[in-house]
Design a protein around this motif. Structure first.
Motif, short mmCIF file in Angstrom:
data_model
loop_
_atom_site.label_atom_id
_atom_site.label_comp_id
_atom_site.label_asym_id
_atom_site.label_seq_id
_atom_site.Cartn_x
_atom_site.Cartn_y
_atom_site.Cartn_z
N VAL A 78 16.07 10.50 -13.53
CA VAL A 78 15.85 9.13 -13.05
C VAL A 78 15.90 9.11 -11.51
CG1 VAL A 78 16.76 6.77 -12.98
CG2 VAL A 78 16.64 8.00 -15.15
N GLY A 79 16.87 9.79 -10.94
CA GLY A 79 16.99 9.82 -9.48
C GLY A 79 15.81 10.50 -8.82
N LEU A 80 15.40 11.65 -9.33
CA LEU A 80 14.28 12.37 -8.72
C LEU A 80 12.95 11.67 -8.98
CD1 LEU A 80 15.48 16.01 -9.32
CD2 LEU A 80 15.28 14.81 -7.14
N TRP A 81 12.82 11.00 -10.12
CA TRP A 81 11.62 10.21 -10.38
C TRP A 81 11.52 9.09 -9.34
CZ3 TRP A 81 10.60 5.11 -11.26
CH2 TRP A 81 9.31 4.80 -11.65
N THR A 82 12.64 8.43 -9.10
CA THR A 82 12.66 7.33 -8.14
C THR A 82 12.29 7.83 -6.74
OG1 THR A 82 14.33 6.17 -9.43
CG2 THR A 82 14.08 5.51 -7.13
N VAL A 83 12.90 8.93 -6.32
CA VAL A 83 12.62 9.48 -5.00
C VAL A 83 11.16 9.92 -4.90
CG1 VAL A 83 13.13 11.42 -3.45
CG2 VAL A 83 15.00 10.14 -4.51
N SER A 84 10.66 10.59 -5.95
CA SER A 84 9.28 11.06 -5.88
C SER A 84 8.28 9.91 -5.83
CB SER A 84 8.96 12.01 -7.05
OG SER A 84 8.96 11.33 -8.28
N THR A 85 8.54 8.84 -6.58
CA THR A 85 7.61 7.71 -6.54
C THR A 85 7.70 6.95 -5.22
OG1 THR A 85 9.18 6.30 -7.73
CG2 THR A 85 7.49 7.39 -9.04
N ASP A 86 8.86 7.00 -4.57
CA ASP A 86 9.00 6.33 -3.28
C ASP A 86 8.38 7.13 -2.13
OD1 ASP A 86 10.36 4.22 -4.39
OD2 ASP A 86 12.35 4.86 -3.74
N TYR A 87 8.46 8.45 -2.18
CA TYR A 87 8.11 9.24 -1.01
C TYR A 87 6.88 10.12 -1.16
CZ TYR A 87 12.51 7.65 0.86
OH TYR A 87 13.53 6.85 1.32
N ILE A 88 6.43 10.40 -2.38
CA ILE A 88 5.22 11.22 -2.55
C ILE A 88 4.10 10.27 -2.95
CG2 ILE A 88 4.15 13.16 -3.74
CD1 ILE A 88 6.96 14.25 -4.30
N LYS A 89 3.23 9.97 -2.01
CA LYS A 89 2.20 8.95 -2.22
C LYS A 89 1.00 9.46 -3.00
CE LYS A 89 4.67 5.94 -0.20
NZ LYS A 89 5.45 5.06 -1.04
N SER A 90 0.68 10.73 -2.87
CA SER A 90 -0.46 11.30 -3.60
C SER A 90 -0.09 11.44 -5.08
CB SER A 90 -0.82 12.67 -3.03
OG SER A 90 -1.69 13.35 -3.91
N ALA A 91 -0.90 10.83 -5.95
CA ALA A 91 -0.60 10.86 -7.39
C ALA A 91 -0.57 12.29 -7.92
CB ALA A 91 -1.63 10.04 -8.16
N GLY A 92 -1.48 13.13 -7.47
CA GLY A 92 -1.52 14.51 -7.93
C GLY A 92 -0.27 15.30 -7.52
N GLN A 93 0.10 15.17 -6.26
CA GLN A 93 1.30 15.86 -5.78
C GLN A 93 2.55 15.33 -6.46
OE1 GLN A 93 1.08 15.24 -1.54
NE2 GLN A 93 -0.17 17.09 -1.22
N ARG A 94 2.60 14.01 -6.67
CA ARG A 94 3.75 13.40 -7.33
C ARG A 94 3.87 13.92 -8.77
NH1 ARG A 94 2.78 8.49 -6.17
NH2 ARG A 94 1.49 8.07 -7.97
N MET A 95 2.76 13.96 -9.50
CA MET A 95 2.79 14.44 -10.88
C MET A 95 3.17 15.92 -10.94
SD MET A 95 2.37 11.88 -12.81
CE MET A 95 1.93 12.50 -14.41
#
Length: 115
Positions: free
Chosen positions: A74-91
């Motif tokens: 949950v914590g890393l999902w939250t951080v990744s959705t906040d700071y990694i804007k590219s959908a591909g990189q985030r996924m």
């Protein structure tokens, strides 16, 4: 359906908030128990092994392991959705996190239960 329904543990932010809080309490209790054990026991192989021979402690340890996994996700999902804007990189980052958490949970279960 938004991205939350695909990559999030809970169905909404409230469920994720509950996962974070419950897992934090479990981890706090586990940490306090271990701290008390180390303070009150002359820890050696025999006492440590005797503690892990008890089913209730194996279950408590498994609960702590699952709490770490849920809390981290949950914590890393939250951080990744906040700071990694590219959908591909985030996924990709989330897939790496999921794989890592899965491997650690399976490995932890093998260690706890001697599988």
């Amino acid at each position: 359906m938004g991205m939350n329904s695909v990559t999030n543990i809970g169905r909404n932010g409230i469920q994720d908030w509950i996962i974070q809080r419950v897992s934090a309490y479990v981890l706090a209790l586990y940490t306090l128990f271990l701290l008390g054990f180390f303070i009150s026991t002359d820890v050696d192989y025999q006492s440590w092994s005797a503690l892990f021979d008890q089913a209730w402690f194996k279950i408590f340890t498994l609960l702590a392991l699952l709490s770490i996994a849920g809390h981290a996700w949950v914590g890393l999902w939250t951080v990744s959705t906040d700071y990694i804007k590219s959908a591909g990189q985030r996924m990709l980052a989330q897939a790496v996190v999921i794989l890592t958490v899965f491997v650690y949970v399976v490995w932890g279960i093998q260690i706890i239960w001697g599988l």
